[in-house]
Enzyme design. Structure first.
Site, PDB file in Angstrom:
ATOM      1  N   TYR A   1       0.508  -1.274  -0.150  1.00 59.57           N
ATOM      2  CA  TYR A   1       0.134   0.223  -0.110  1.00 59.57           C
ATOM      3  C   TYR A   1       0.987   1.207  -0.053  1.00 59.57           C
ATOM      4  O   TYR A   1      -0.181   2.096   0.242  1.00 59.57           O
ATOM      5  CB  TYR A   1      -0.808  -0.198   1.547  1.00 59.57           C
ATOM      6  CG  TYR A   1      -1.635  -1.003   0.674  1.00 59.57           C
ATOM      7  CD1 TYR A   1      -2.856  -1.048   0.488  1.00 59.57           C
ATOM      8  CD2 TYR A   1      -1.785  -2.516   1.639  1.00 59.57           C
ATOM      9  CE1 TYR A   1      -4.109  -2.345  -0.252  1.00 59.57           C
ATOM     10  CE2 TYR A   1      -2.916  -3.090   1.171  1.00 59.57           C
ATOM     11  CZ  TYR A   1      -3.690  -3.546   1.279  1.00 59.57           C
ATOM     12  OH  TYR A   1      -5.011  -4.401  -0.138  1.00 59.57           O
TER      13      TYR A   1
ATOM     14  N   ARG B   1      -9.491  -4.937   1.029  1.00 61.37           N
ATOM     15  CA  ARG B   1      -9.540  -4.441  -0.105  1.00 61.37           C
ATOM     16  C   ARG B   1     -11.213  -4.284  -0.158  1.00 61.37           C
ATOM     17  O   ARG B   1     -11.372  -2.826  -0.394  1.00 61.37           O
ATOM     18  CB  ARG B   1      -9.848  -5.100  -1.499  1.00 61.37           C
ATOM     19  CG  ARG B   1     -10.034  -6.741  -1.390  1.00 61.37           C
ATOM     20  CD  ARG B   1      -9.770  -7.605  -2.698  1.00 61.37           C
ATOM     21  NE  ARG B   1      -8.396  -7.993  -2.539  1.00 61.37           N
ATOM     22  CZ  ARG B   1      -7.394  -8.854  -3.259  1.00 61.37           C
ATOM     23  NH1 ARG B   1      -8.443  -9.697  -4.194  1.00 61.37           N
ATOM     24  NH2 ARG B   1      -6.619  -9.355  -2.620  1.00 61.37           N
ATOM     25  N   TYR B   2     -11.530  -5.030   0.332  1.00 61.19           N
ATOM     26  CA  TYR B   2     -12.828  -4.355   0.441  1.00 61.19           C
ATOM     27  C   TYR B   2     -13.874  -3.756   0.849  1.00 61.19           C
ATOM     28  O   TYR B   2     -14.688  -3.013   0.844  1.00 61.19           O
ATOM     29  CB  TYR B   2     -14.066  -5.549   0.644  1.00 61.19           C
ATOM     30  CG  TYR B   2     -13.679  -7.026  -0.078  1.00 61.19           C
ATOM     31  CD1 TYR B   2     -13.850  -6.875  -1.308  1.00 61.19           C
ATOM     32  CD2 TYR B   2     -12.874  -8.279   0.466  1.00 61.19           C
ATOM     33  CE1 TYR B   2     -13.996  -8.099  -2.427  1.00 61.19           C
ATOM     34  CE2 TYR B   2     -12.292  -9.425  -0.617  1.00 61.19           C
ATOM     35  CZ  TYR B   2     -12.833  -9.391  -1.819  1.00 61.19           C
ATOM     36  OH  TYR B   2     -13.191  -9.955  -3.004  1.00 61.19           O
TER      37      TYR B   2
ATOM     38  N   HIS C   1     -13.061 -16.901   2.454  1.00 62.98           N
ATOM     39  CA  HIS C   1     -11.934 -16.292   2.303  1.00 62.98           C
ATOM     40  C   HIS C   1     -10.915 -16.188   2.741  1.00 62.98           C
ATOM     41  O   HIS C   1      -9.619 -16.534   2.424  1.00 62.98           O
ATOM     42  CB  HIS C   1     -12.568 -14.233   2.362  1.00 62.98           C
ATOM     43  CG  HIS C   1     -12.961 -13.885   0.803  1.00 62.98           C
ATOM     44  ND1 HIS C   1     -14.135 -14.591   1.483  1.00 62.98           N
ATOM     45  CD2 HIS C   1     -12.837 -13.073   0.215  1.00 62.98           C
ATOM     46  CE1 HIS C   1     -15.239 -13.352  -0.122  1.00 62.98           C
ATOM     47  NE2 HIS C   1     -14.217 -12.437  -0.289  1.00 62.98           N
TER      48      HIS C   1
ATOM     49  N   TRP D   1     -11.103 -14.588  17.607  1.00 68.63           N
ATOM     50  CA  TRP D   1     -12.350 -14.012  16.357  1.00 68.63           C
ATOM     51  C   TRP D   1     -13.367 -13.451  16.835  1.00 68.63           C
ATOM     52  O   TRP D   1     -13.217 -12.779  16.857  1.00 68.63           O
ATOM     53  CB  TRP D   1     -12.374 -15.619  15.639  1.00 68.63           C
ATOM     54  CG  TRP D   1     -13.519 -15.341  14.767  1.00 68.63           C
ATOM     55  CD1 TRP D   1     -14.928 -16.509  14.969  1.00 68.63           C
ATOM     56  CD2 TRP D   1     -13.860 -14.674  13.392  1.00 68.63           C
ATOM     57  NE1 TRP D   1     -15.353 -15.377  13.796  1.00 68.63           N
ATOM     58  CE2 TRP D   1     -14.801 -15.084  13.035  1.00 68.63           C
ATOM     59  CE3 TRP D   1     -12.818 -14.344  12.322  1.00 68.63           C
ATOM     60  CZ2 TRP D   1     -15.020 -14.849  11.538  1.00 68.63           C
ATOM     61  CZ3 TRP D   1     -12.854 -14.315  11.418  1.00 68.63           C
ATOM     62  CH2 TRP D   1     -14.227 -14.492  10.706  1.00 68.63           C
TER      63      TRP D   1
ATOM     64  N   HIS E   1     -22.455 -16.342 -11.477  1.00 70.76           N
ATOM     65  CA  HIS E   1     -21.731 -15.078  -9.922  1.00 70.76           C
ATOM     66  C   HIS E   1     -20.943 -13.974 -11.054  1.00 70.76           C
ATOM     67  O   HIS E   1     -19.833 -14.357 -12.225  1.00 70.76           O
ATOM     68  CB  HIS E   1     -20.518 -15.465  -9.012  1.00 70.76           C
ATOM     69  CG  HIS E   1     -19.763 -14.248  -8.419  1.00 70.76           C
ATOM     70  ND1 HIS E   1     -21.523 -14.606  -6.652  1.00 70.76           N
ATOM     71  CD2 HIS E   1     -19.547 -13.403  -8.372  1.00 70.76           C
ATOM     72  CE1 HIS E   1     -20.635 -13.187  -6.561  1.00 70.76           C
ATOM     73  NE2 HIS E   1     -19.542 -12.869  -7.167  1.00 70.76           N
ATOM     74  N   ALA E   2     -21.705 -12.865 -11.326  1.00 68.33           N
ATOM     75  CA  ALA E   2     -21.229 -12.055 -11.942  1.00 68.33           C
ATOM     76  C   ALA E   2     -19.671 -11.784 -12.436  1.00 68.33           C
ATOM     77  O   ALA E   2     -18.979 -11.408 -10.759  1.00 68.33           O
ATOM     78  CB  ALA E   2     -21.504 -10.573 -11.962  1.00 68.33           C
TER      79      ALA E   2
ATOM     80  N   HIS F   1     -21.629  -1.552 -12.879  1.00 66.94           N
ATOM     81  CA  HIS F   1     -20.849  -2.258 -12.104  1.00 66.94           C
ATOM     82  C   HIS F   1     -19.583  -2.708 -12.758  1.00 66.94           C
ATOM     83  O   HIS F   1     -18.222  -2.511 -12.764  1.00 66.94           O
ATOM     84  CB  HIS F   1     -21.298  -3.250 -10.046  1.00 66.94           C
ATOM     85  CG  HIS F   1     -19.545  -3.504  -9.871  1.00 66.94           C
ATOM     86  ND1 HIS F   1     -19.208  -3.072  -8.619  1.00 66.94           N
ATOM     87  CD2 HIS F   1     -18.895  -4.854  -9.913  1.00 66.94           C
ATOM     88  CE1 HIS F   1     -18.370  -3.573  -8.370  1.00 66.94           C
ATOM     89  NE2 HIS F   1     -18.423  -4.761  -9.281  1.00 66.94           N
ATOM     90  N   GLU F   2     -20.238  -4.162 -13.189  1.00 71.39           N
ATOM     91  CA  GLU F   2     -18.981  -5.107 -14.059  1.00 71.39           C
ATOM     92  C   GLU F   2     -18.516  -3.952 -14.950  1.00 71.39           C
ATOM     93  O   GLU F   2     -17.536  -4.042 -15.460  1.00 71.39           O
ATOM     94  CB  GLU F   2     -19.639  -5.714 -14.343  1.00 71.39           C
ATOM     95  CG  GLU F   2     -20.490  -7.133 -13.415  1.00 71.39           C
ATOM     96  CD  GLU F   2     -19.292  -8.079 -11.927  1.00 71.39           C
ATOM     97  OE1 GLU F   2     -17.625  -7.542 -12.674  1.00 71.39           O
ATOM     98  OE2 GLU F   2     -19.691  -7.336 -11.634  1.00 71.39           O
TER      99      GLU F   2
ATOM    100  N   ARG G   1     -14.158 -10.040  16.308  1.00 70.75           N
ATOM    101  CA  ARG G   1     -16.333  -9.560  16.174  1.00 70.75           C
ATOM    102  C   ARG G   1     -16.975  -8.961  16.633  1.00 70.75           C
ATOM    103  O   ARG G   1     -17.937  -7.913  16.334  1.00 70.75           O
ATOM    104  CB  ARG G   1     -17.174 -10.914  15.740  1.00 70.75           C
ATOM    105  CG  ARG G   1     -16.421 -11.386  15.380  1.00 70.75           C
ATOM    106  CD  ARG G   1     -17.656 -12.467  14.072  1.00 70.75           C
ATOM    107  NE  ARG G   1     -18.715 -11.773  13.267  1.00 70.75           N
ATOM    108  CZ  ARG G   1     -19.429 -12.983  12.686  1.00 70.75           C
ATOM    109  NH1 ARG G   1     -18.837 -14.447  13.257  1.00 70.75           N
ATOM    110  NH2 ARG G   1     -19.545 -11.804  11.713  1.00 70.75           N
TER     111      ARG G   1
ATOM    112  N   HIS H   1     -15.276  -2.160 -13.784  1.00 68.09           N
ATOM    113  CA  HIS H   1     -14.097  -3.068 -14.493  1.00 68.09           C
ATOM    114  C   HIS H   1     -13.958  -3.303 -15.758  1.00 68.09           C
ATOM    115  O   HIS H   1     -11.928  -3.161 -15.790  1.00 68.09           O
ATOM    116  CB  HIS H   1     -14.295  -4.538 -13.134  1.00 68.09           C
ATOM    117  CG  HIS H   1     -14.388  -4.762 -12.690  1.00 68.09           C
ATOM    118  ND1 HIS H   1     -14.097  -4.334 -11.337  1.00 68.09           N
ATOM    119  CD2 HIS H   1     -15.405  -5.117 -11.468  1.00 68.09           C
ATOM    120  CE1 HIS H   1     -13.988  -4.952 -10.170  1.00 68.09           C
ATOM    121  NE2 HIS H   1     -15.415  -4.510 -10.908  1.00 68.09           N
TER     122      HIS H   1
ATOM    123  N   GLU I   1     -12.621  -2.465  -7.182  1.00 75.55           N
ATOM    124  CA  GLU I   1     -14.188  -2.830  -6.639  1.00 75.55           C
ATOM    125  C   GLU I   1     -14.536  -1.153  -6.424  1.00 75.55           C
ATOM    126  O   GLU I   1     -16.196  -1.048  -7.020  1.00 75.55           O
ATOM    127  CB  GLU I   1     -14.260  -3.512  -5.813  1.00 75.55           C
ATOM    128  CG  GLU I   1     -13.831  -4.948  -5.698  1.00 75.55           C
ATOM    129  CD  GLU I   1     -14.619  -5.980  -7.210  1.00 75.55           C
ATOM    130  OE1 GLU I   1     -16.292  -5.259  -7.225  1.00 75.55           O
ATOM    131  OE2 GLU I   1     -13.779  -6.855  -7.361  1.00 75.55           O
TER     132      GLU I   1
HETATM  133 ZN    ZN Z   1     -16.835  -5.878  -8.582  1.00 72.76          ZN
END
Ligand code: ZN
Length: 600
Positions: A212, A508-509, A499, A471, A341-342, A371-372, A475, A375, A399
């Site tokens: 980063y 990243r999300y 994941h 964990w 899945h798109a 969205h797609e 949370r 990309h 994203e």
């Molecule tokens: Zn995406």
């Protein structure tokens, strides 16, 4: 989701890597090395994309085997190149070449140890972890294998059931898939850390944080800073949701403690949109349903994609190439299995961009198309860069672009393109904002904590004997969520999230969630929008398109703060755009929560 991009450093072939013989490597060797890496990366990337495309649009044992082989070649090469890049650490080279060498080293998600036995053990362990998740099923009655539930079945129960017992059973049921992963995961941590250390990183987590353009420690502080900005808004959403869930489920939901993890409409409590009907603000129905409009007009999937394309054309982007229309997959084929899945692809890393979706006439798919395509336009914009720079500025950006455009799918936009007669007045915004908050705000702490846990695990701060306890501490700390029943170390609850066994970094999300609002605010300003931020659409703004294109065509050729600056005029990530966007909801939540407990 984005697919078919190059691995950060895919490359293969028996290369005469410079510096392997006696003489110290020179700048000329570095240049030769990088030329070879760029060429080979492209060649292997294209093979990987072709094999992956065919596999996902025609699933058979053979296409799976071909795709796996192409992936393996690319992964092996990436590992080799990361190691070879180290040889040029002390060679003086031009800035752009230094950046390429650095990207090679920090681009790996997994570093295998040099010892061939350990490397093989790690690869096998990873494959076992992935397949335990993929094959994971909850079997309520082991004597009746027909009744076993997949993640799709569990997802459906979590989304639709409002029966606490049923939800608890599904939640506990799905978490039975992961205890068998615990030993493999422990071993995976040891071996992958060894590989990371051989590349000069403290551990695998430090390797992930090194990409980063700042030190791993600085990056952690940066995340804390961003979280502190949005935390007050999350606390309000949490408190209000808890209040309404308590009305629905009674004392099982504490008045001022954490929310039980099984009541939020999603197996990981990462997206709460499914419980919208339980928390919907009164009289805030937007008064129209895009899904109904699309169905009523019987809009063909291809027209929905053309509408998305027109959005980008209105910003000044060139139309999609002819091959996009010939080679994309838009609808579910009747005669074969595909991955529906798109995703968005750039097969040849040049102009052969495509999407793969099984489009239905729904508002969700309408937004996903926008969205797609984001990309695809990003991929096409940075193709002017050397191959190693053909990726997003940091992994949150890719994203974020698609989601930024999706934020412009406003009622006013729908009016402009003739799908809606009249935009609902601002009093109806609360419903739309609440719905979006349940998706985007609810996700933030979850997006953060997955890697917080993994980084502590990789660094050894959390020992294998405490995996599950750590964990749930995280949370609780970030999400204010508690398990529906006691979870000791006989469980391995992180493994029930894809994941983790799949070893995909998750921060990243979180970044994408933050960045998309910052992008949206900056572009809306450029577009001259004076409406509340949630009503702004950059549709038809050439100046906004120009800024977007400047940023996107940089790829990862420059540190990400420079790319951010090109688009927003700011060098720092800033989560206050989220607060601006949700300001009307935030105010309304304050009113609802007067005198009520907030926090846990
Ligand atoms: Zn995406």
């Amino acid at each position: 989701m984005k697919q078919g991009l190059l691995l950060a450093a895919a490359c293969a072939g028996i290369l005469g890597c410079a510096g392997s013989s006696g003489a110290p490597p020179t700048a000329a060797d570095a240049k030769t090395f990088l030329d070879t890496v760029n060429d080979t990366t492209k060649r292997l990337g294209v093979e990987q994309n072709r094999a992956g495309w065919v596999q996902q649009t025609f699933i058979t044992d053979d296409t799976e085997a071909l795709s796996a082989r192409a992936n393996q070649l690319a992964i092996d090469a990436a590992a080799r190149f990361a190691k070879d890049a180290v040889k040029f650490d002390k060679v003086e080279v031009p800035t752009d070449q230094r950046r390429q060498l650095t990207l090679l080293k920090v681009g790996l998600v997994l570093a295998t140890p040099a010892d061939p036995k350990e490397s093989e053990e790690l690869t096998k362990t990873m494959a076992r972890l992935e397949s335990s998740y993929g094959k994971g099923k909850w079997c309520p009655d082991p004597n009746k294998p027909d009744t076993c539930k997949t993640i799709d079945d569990v997802t459906k129960v979590m989304a639709t059931s409002r029966n606490e017992k049923e939800l608890r059973a599904a939640w506990e049921g799905w978490h039975t898939i992961s205890p068998p992963m615990r030993n493999d995961y422990t071993r995976f941590v040891t071996l992958s850390n060894k590989g990371a250390r051989e590349l000069g990183f403290a551990d695998t987590g430090a390797m992930w944080r090194a990409k980063y353009d700042m030190t791993p420690d600085e990056f952690m502080k940066e995340l804390d800073r961003l979280w502190d900005q949005v935390r007050p808004l999350y606390l309000k959403l949490h408190a209000y949701t808890r209040l309404r869930l308590r009305e629905k489920y009674g004392d099982i939901v504490p008045a001022n403690g954490p929310i039980p993890a099984h009541l939020l409409g999603n197996i990981w409590a990462q997206d709460w949109t499914n419980i919208y009907p339980l928390v919907a603000p009164p009289h805030a129905d937007p008064g129209y349903s895009l899904t109904d409009i699309l169905k009523k007009r019987n809009m063909p999937p291809l027209d929905m994609v053309r509408t998305g394309e027109r959005f980008y054309s209105s910003l000044g982007f060139a139309v999609l190439p002819k091959t996009f229309w010939e080679r994309s997959l838009f609808t579910r084929p009747r005669d074969r299995d595909v991955v529906c899945h798109a995703s968005a692809w750039n097969i040849d890393v040049e102009e052969d961009i495509r999407i793969k979706m099984c489009i239905e006439q729904t508002a969700e798919d309408f937004t996903t198309i926008h969205h797609e395509l984001g990309h695809n336009y990003y991929q096409r914009a940075y193709r002017i860069q050397p191959v190693l720079f053909r990726d997003s500025a940091n992994d949150g950006f890719h994203e974020a672009i698609g989601d930024t455009i999706a934020l412009s799918v406003t009622p006013e936009y729908l009016v402009k393109i003739g799908l809606l007669d009249k935009a609902p007045d601002a009093s109806r915004d609360l419903g739309l904002l609440m719905n979006k908050a349940l998706e985007k705000i609810a996700f933030l702490p979850f997006g953060l904590l997955i890697d917080q846990w993994r980084w502590k695990v990789f660094s050894g701060e959390v020992k294998p004997a405490d995996y599950n306890q750590a964990w749930w501490q995280l949370r609780l700390k970030y999400q204010g969520i508690a398990p529906p029943s006691a979870r000791g170390e006989e469980f391995f609850d992180p493994g029930a999230k894809y994941h983790v066994p799949d070893n995909t970094p998750y921060t990243r999300y979180f970044l994408a969630d933050i960045l998309q609002f910052q992008f949206h605010r900056a572009l809306s300003k450029t577009a001259g929008c004076t409406l509340p931020l949630n009503r702004c659409s950059i549709y038809e703004s050439k100046p906004a398109g120009q800024k977007l294109n400047t940023m996107m065509s940089m790829g990862q050729s420059r540190p990400w703060p420079d790319a951010l600056d090109a688009l927003t005029g700011e060098k720092q990530m800033d989560a206050t755009a989220i607060l601006d966007y949700f300001a009307p909801l935030s105010k309304w939540l304050d009113e609802q929560l007067a005198g009520k407990p907030v926090g846990w």
